[in-house]
Enzyme design. Structure first.
Site: not given
Length: 639
Positions: A305, A333, A379, A425, A464-465
């Site tokens: 989600g 979500n 994820a 990271k 980063n997205v």
């Protein structure tokens, strides 16, 4: 009233009725003229049948030639010829039918009737077109027309101006007035100096990109339109950054392939997005490999989600999976993506949505045994650095223990492929979140080294997205829209960026070509300074940084470092057939040592012994350091 007149269907009906009326009137006029000169006369008994038949046949003929399929306000000479062809066909059929019924029809009468009908129908369209354009212009607020600079004097510019000046837009684009068409092209910019002074549809090419700021002021430009959809990303970035110096709104035409060849691009114009400034070509992926990998498989997505997980599910659904299993602990979500997919695919997609935590080994074991997934995309993770610094036990439990649970269950249940989503990271981490994700990478490599394993374990790592939960872009936009200062932690902080679809496409292709143990890394181009990103975003809103919108530097957050990295020194690089995807060399794991340290970490986290857990995490991840030490090292290297 104006909106009704603007309706395409309404105008089609008006035209059909007008055409029939014109054909009948043309016949009456020719009949009167022939009667006056005593040439020929239709008797009253024949008139009704002849005129009704001629009106119907002419309407049918014009419909067959597409005269009612295109907006008449954009008619050109070819369309008027089609009208003539339709009328000629209709009158010819009328003559044949009437000739069969009465045995005779005057050819001269039919010819003159046809010619006058063609003149009437085409003339009506021309007059109606001019009148309607005047009516719409009066109905619109002329103040809304903005003086516009167009960047690029190529094919896209020509097609664009062609549409603006009423020679080729599509029905969908003009059914209702569109603000984007309500502008006045003032000048064109192009770096090809041979085009300087050239006029395209009356609009002059006045300068190169170095003249953008000067010409914008000189000609009182109100907005800029970037019309080079095929420009390389680096060139696009440089030009858009130059445009941003004008503090004017910038709109862009994305590349739409065949649509550009055929016109119809006005409806594709959109506001510039931050990703347009990243200076990197979009990543291209091999959909055939992905389709072979996903088709007819049972695919599970943990964290399905979230921003990355939900996009994974969207893309997976396109490749014909046997079943998609969404696992998420946050029901809102999970519900959102579930409903989205149901609306999109209905019953054609075998979708299962489960609320469960990856921390719960026994609950997840039930799910694995019941659904028997072939592929697992992991994820689920806590990713917010400052929050995890304040709650380190949650990062360890969710990220480390959760990954170990899902990984080992995949191993025990003979899952064909397991793909973990990692982050930049994890490289030389300076915070608990990054260290926990590096530990997750080590878990995946540990599992990949197990003998007799039927599961291929793979890790994907990216920066980063844009647009993801916790991304700086939504925060910056909200601050600008609310008139508040934009907050940046440090003037020198830099980050790598990519879009959510790119990130997910990387995961999908990595999974399709993986053999086990790899860490796939995307070459995301040059890193971006966050303060520059904030400044450009402010300019994209047509505002001036530090004047209209303040930028405040709040100081580095807990666990935050100035510069992120993508590769650890010991991993090396190996190319793949996709030039922007690399494979990091697998690192051998000392099995006994790793398991002992991981067990110590797990026990400390279970007892919520924060100090012991963080010490154990430092032992497992020797590159885990403090942000102060890392940032100090980076400054020394810069000197």
């Amino acid at each position: 009233m104006l909106s009704k007149v603007s309706s395409f269907r309404f105008r089609k009906r008006v035209l059909a009725v007008a055409d029939a009326f014109i054909v009948v009137i043309a016949g009456l006029i020719i009949n009167f003229i022939f009667y006056y000169f005593d040439i020929y006369l239709l008797v009253p008994e024949e008139m009704l049948a002849f005129y009704a038949l001629s009106a119907f046949c002419c309407f049918t003929g014009m419909m067959l030639f597409g005269c009612y399929n295109k907006l008449w306000r954009y008619f050109n000479w070819k369309d008027y010829i089609d009208c003539a062809k339709g009328i000629i066909m209709g009158m010819a059929v009328t003559g044949l039918v009437m000739g069969q019924l009465r045995g005779y029809i005057a050819l001269r009468y039919l010819t003159f009737h046809t010619l006058l009908a063609i003149v009437g129908v085409c003339g009506f369209r021309f007059i109606f077109k001019s009148s309607f354009l005047t009516l719409v212009a009066v109905g619109r607020n002329e103040v809304d027309k903005k003086r516009t600079m167009i960047i690029g004097a190529g094919r896209c510019c020509r097609v664009l101006l062609w549409e603006i000046f009423n020679e080729g837009a599509s029905e969908d684009e003009v059914d209702a007035p569109s603000p984007i068409r309500e502008f006045t092209p003032v000048c064109i910019i192009d770096d090809d100096r041979t085009k300087l002074g050239l006029r395209i549809k009356g609009v002059e090419v006045m300068g190169t990109t170095s003249d953008i700021v000067k010409l914008a002021k000189l000609h009182k430009i109100e907005q800029i339109l970037f019309a080079i959809p095929s420009a390389p990303s680096k060139d696009r970035q440089a030009i858009l950054l130059e445009c941003s110096k004008t503090n004017l709104p910038v709109k862009i035409i994305p590349f739409f392939g065949q649509q550009l060849e055929e016109g119809h691009i006005l409806g594709q114009i959109r506001d510039i997005k931050v990703e347009d400034l990243l200076g990197r070509e979009p990543v291209k992926f091999d959909n055939a490999d992905v389709r072979d990998f996903i088709a007819d498989k049972v695919v599970m997505v943990t964290g399905g989600g979230g921003s990355i997980g939900s996009e994974l599910v969207r893309q997976i659904a396109k490749y014909g999976p046997k079943q998609v299993i969404i696992v998420d602990i946050y029901e809102n979500n999970a519900y959102d993506i579930q409903q989205e997919l149901i609306m999109e695919y209905g019953n054609s997609l075998n979708l299962v949505t489960l609320i469960a935590s990856v921390r719960d080994y026994f609950r997840m074991s039930q799910i694995f045994k019941k659904y028997k997934p072939d592929v697992v995309f992991h994820a689920a993770a806590h990713k917010h650095v400052p929050l995890m610094e304040n709650s380190p036990m949650e990062a360890i439990k969710n990220n480390v223990i959760g990954t170990f649970n899902i990984g080992t269950l995949s191993l025990f249940n003979n899952v064909k492929k397991f793909v973990m989503i990692s982050t930049d990271k994890a490289v030389n981490p300076t915070n608990v979140m990054g260290a926990s994700k590096r530990c997750c990478e080590m878990i995946i490599q540990f599992l990949s080294q197990q003998k007799d394993s039927k599961t291929e374990f793979v890790t994907t790592r990216f920066g980063n997205v844009l647009g993801s939960n916790g991304s700086v872009i939504p925060l910056f936009k909200k601050q600008i829209e609310q008139g508040k200062p934009v907050t940046v932690t440090h003037p020198d902080i830099i980050r790598y960026f990519m879009t959510i679809p790119e990130a997910v496409s990387l995961v999908m292709e990595a999974a399709s070509i993986a053999h086990g143990g790899e860490i796939f890394v995307l070459d995301m181009g040059q890193p971006v300074k966050i303060v520059s990103l904030a400044e450009n975003l402010i300019r994209m809103y047509g505002k001036v940084p530090y004047k209209d919108v303040e930028i405040k530097f709040t100081g580095l957050r807990p666990g935050e470092k100035i510069k992120e990295e993508l590769l650890m020194n010991e991993e090396g690089l190996q190319k793949t057939r996709n030039k922007l995807i690399f494979i990091g060399k697998q690192i051998e794991i000392d099995t006994d040592k790793f398991i002992n340290e991981l067990w110590t970490l797990k026990n400390a986290a279970a007892e919520n012994e924060e100090g012991a857990a963080i010490r154990a995490l430092h032992h497992i991840v020797p590159t885990f350091t403090t942000p102060e030490e890392f940032n100090r090292t980076q400054k020394m290297r810069a000197i």
